[in-house]
Structure formats: C-alpha cells, structure tokens
Write an enzyme that holds these catalytic residues in place. Structure first.
Site, PDB file in Angstrom:
ATOM      1  NE  ARG A 143      33.134   6.127 -32.265  1.00 31.48           N
ATOM      2  CZ  ARG A 143      34.455   5.950 -32.168  1.00 31.48           C
ATOM      3  NH1 ARG A 143      35.243   6.255 -33.169  1.00 31.48           N
ATOM      4  NH2 ARG A 143      34.983   5.478 -31.062  1.00 31.48           N
ATOM      5  CE1 TYR A 146      32.788  -2.816 -29.286  1.00 34.07           C
ATOM      6  CE2 TYR A 146      33.262  -0.547 -28.694  1.00 34.07           C
ATOM      7  CZ  TYR A 146      33.466  -1.891 -28.513  1.00 34.07           C
ATOM      8  OH  TYR A 146      34.362  -2.334 -27.562  1.00 34.07           O
ATOM      9  CD  GLU A 148      22.836   3.690 -28.490  1.00 34.89           C
ATOM     10  OE1 GLU A 148      22.909   3.157 -27.368  1.00 34.89           O
ATOM     11  OE2 GLU A 148      22.299   4.791 -28.671  1.00 34.89           O
ATOM     12  N   GLY A 149      25.185  -1.308 -29.064  1.00 37.93           N
ATOM     13  CA  GLY A 149      25.196  -2.746 -28.795  1.00 37.93           C
ATOM     14  C   GLY A 149      25.708  -3.046 -27.393  1.00 37.93           C
ATOM     15  CD  GLN A 210      42.312  13.733 -31.632  1.00 37.76           C
ATOM     16  OE1 GLN A 210      42.800  14.855 -31.704  1.00 37.76           O
ATOM     17  NE2 GLN A 210      42.185  12.940 -32.695  1.00 37.76           N
ATOM     18  CG  ASP A 274      37.607   9.980 -32.949  1.00 34.32           C
ATOM     19  OD1 ASP A 274      37.627   8.745 -32.958  1.00 34.32           O
ATOM     20  OD2 ASP A 274      38.538  10.684 -32.511  1.00 34.32           O
TER      21      ASP A 274
END
Length: 313
Positions: A143, A146, A148-149, A210, A274
């Site tokens: 993931r 996304y 860290e971007g 969750q 997640d």
C-alpha cells in the site's frame, strides 16, 4: 465567490465529478483534467453542454498550463485495486502530479488544494486520528505507493509555502462514498452494494470487527470548498470525514437490509497492512471551517444504492 476559473485534476473521477458539478452550480468556470485511468467521461457527461465547463484529457505527471485562479488536485487512483495495479505510476501521480500543480500555482499565484488521505496515518496507534498524529505507515508494503506518495505530496505543499509563498491547502479525506463510485474499485461500500444487488456473497476481509467512518460525497465536497476559501497561511492539514464509526460487519448488514438482498456474508483473509481502525477527529474542521457532515449513513447508502441500481442494469 463567482466567476473564478478553477482547475480540477482528476475531475472525471468519483469525487472530482461531484466537485465539478458543485463548482459550476456556484458560478465558477471549471477546467476538468483527467486521463481516465479510474475516472470516466460518463461521470461528467451531464456537464459537457455547460459553456463554463472544459474537459481536457491529460496525465498530471506531464506538466500542463491553464490560466486559473484555483487548483483542486484530486488526480490519483484511490482504491487498493487501482493504485496497486501500477504502483510506480501511482507514486509518480502523487509526487510529480503535486509538483506540477504547485509549479503552476506558483507561476499564477493561484490557490491549490491537495486532496490527501487518511491513509497517511497508516494503521494508526492513536484513535480517533488527529491531524497532529504522524502515523504508523509501512514505507515498503504493497500500500506504500499510495500512502507514502500522499505523505510526500503533503511535504511538497508545505515546502512550496515556506520556499515560494504558494497559497496551499491540505485536506485528509477519510472513507467517502456516493454516486459515481466505480463498481469494480474494490472499496468496501461499492463492493457490498454491488454484491448485494447481484445476490452474490458479501465478502468481508478479516473478522469484520475492523472499523471505518463513512462520509457521503456531498458533505465532503462542501468541506473541500470551505477549505479553499480559508485565509492564506492556513494550510491545514484538515481531516474531512464523518466521525460516525461502524464495523465492516455493521456496514454489510445495513447494505443487506436496505437492498433486501438474499446475499450471505463470507469471510476472507485480511490483506497486508489493512488498517484496523479508521475514524477522524474533525474538531479542526468544525472550528476553522464551520463544517460538520449532515448526511447519515442510512440516507447516503440509499442514494448510493439507487445509483448502482441504474448503472448495473
């Protein structure tokens, strides 16, 4: 407020299309930029006849130039299915796309709003999440392209403000849903609704305990526009989301009830990294923007279900 030229990158996407529609209704001239990786011309087809609407097919990783007063930078695939499809291009979209938006804003002395994400908090160790929490992010996971971007894009916003005095605004979007969602984007609301309407098993990853907080898209757009109108120097970041917290199992049961579906719930393995909890603290948005979400989950789900009933026929 009226008669501004506003650029919306990712304007044919789920959130972008709603933003374009709202800006046009408020009297703005809108330039919609999209490469249709996850966006669709069908999302903005009703706007094409409006003389105040321009549609340009373009990838934000390549520099562009338009004479505008404001820039909403929304361009980036936002669901795991799409952003993991080409992880390197996802990073380029977040980082190069942000640089190109900021360079244009710097040249024009325009305002620029960055649509960041709650994913900058990773799998949070603080609950609910406040803007001063730095997050718990895996920098090398599936993931990360996304997460860290988007984190890097926030860094760029603050550095362009400090170095070039660019009028930047940063919002962190929590789970948002509504019409124009892609039916195969892998997000939990669209997944559950599509599965329920088709009478298929509803797939829950993990044990369903969750939690997520679900904000209807109209509420989000109102918060984005309010943030853009704040005074120069107030950058944020500002959480925009609905603080109502629901388990994934709660959501599945609500969708089954509202669709009167015969679908059964099945459980599958939880994907790597997640997050187990996701809930925004929105006190900053309430205090600085006067913003609180108004549409409850049941009402928003009904509107979204009506949309999918039309597009799935």
């Amino acid at each position: 407020m009226g008669n501004k030229r506003v650029l919306v990158t990712g304007g044919a996407g789920f959130i972008g299309s709603h933003l374009c529609k709202r800006l046009l209704a408020e009297g703005q001239h809108v330039v919609c930029l999209d490469n249709y990786f996850t966006g669709s011309e069908s999302n903005i087809s009703s706007l094409l006849s409006n003389p105040c609407f321009e549609l340009v097919r373009h990838d934000v990783t390549v520099p562009y130039y338009f004479e505008v007063d404001e820039i909403y930078n929304l361009a980036c695939p936002a669901s795991p299915v799409h952003y993991q499809y080409d992880s390197i291009h996802t990073i380029k979209t977040s980082v190069l796309g942000m640089i190109n938006a900021l360079d244009l804003a710097c040249h024009l002395r325009a305002k620029v709003l960055q649509a960041s994400t709650s994913e900058v908090y990773g799998d949070p160790l603080v609950h609910p999440q406040r803007e001063d929490y730095w997050g718990n992010v895996n920098p090398i996971g599936i993931r990360s392209c996304y997460d860290e971007g988007k984190r890097c894009a926030e860094t760029l916003c603050f550095d362009y403000f400090r170095r070039h005095d660019v009028d930047v605004k940063v919002i962190r979007i929590f789970n948002t849903y509504g019409p124009n969602m892609h039916s195969k984007d892998g997000r939990v609301v669209s997944n559950f609704i599509v599965q329920a309407l088709k009478g298929e098993d509803i797939t829950i990853y993990g044990d369903g305990r969750q939690t997520r907080s679900f904000c209807y898209v109209d509420d989000l757009v109102a918060g984005m526009i309010s943030m853009m109108q704040t005074e120069k120097g107030f950058i944020g970041p500002v959480n925009l989301g609905n603080p109502g917290e629901f388990t994934i199992l709660d959501l599945a049961e609500k969708v089954i009830g509202l669709t009167r579906s015969v679908s059964k719930i099945v459980f599958k393995t939880l994907p790597l990294d997640d997050p187990k909890q996701r809930q925004p603290n929105i006190s900053r948005a309430t205090r600085r923007l006067g913003w609180v979400p108004e549409i409850c989950l049941a009402e928003g789900l009904e509107r979204t279900i009506d949309y999918f009933k039309k597009v799935l026929v």
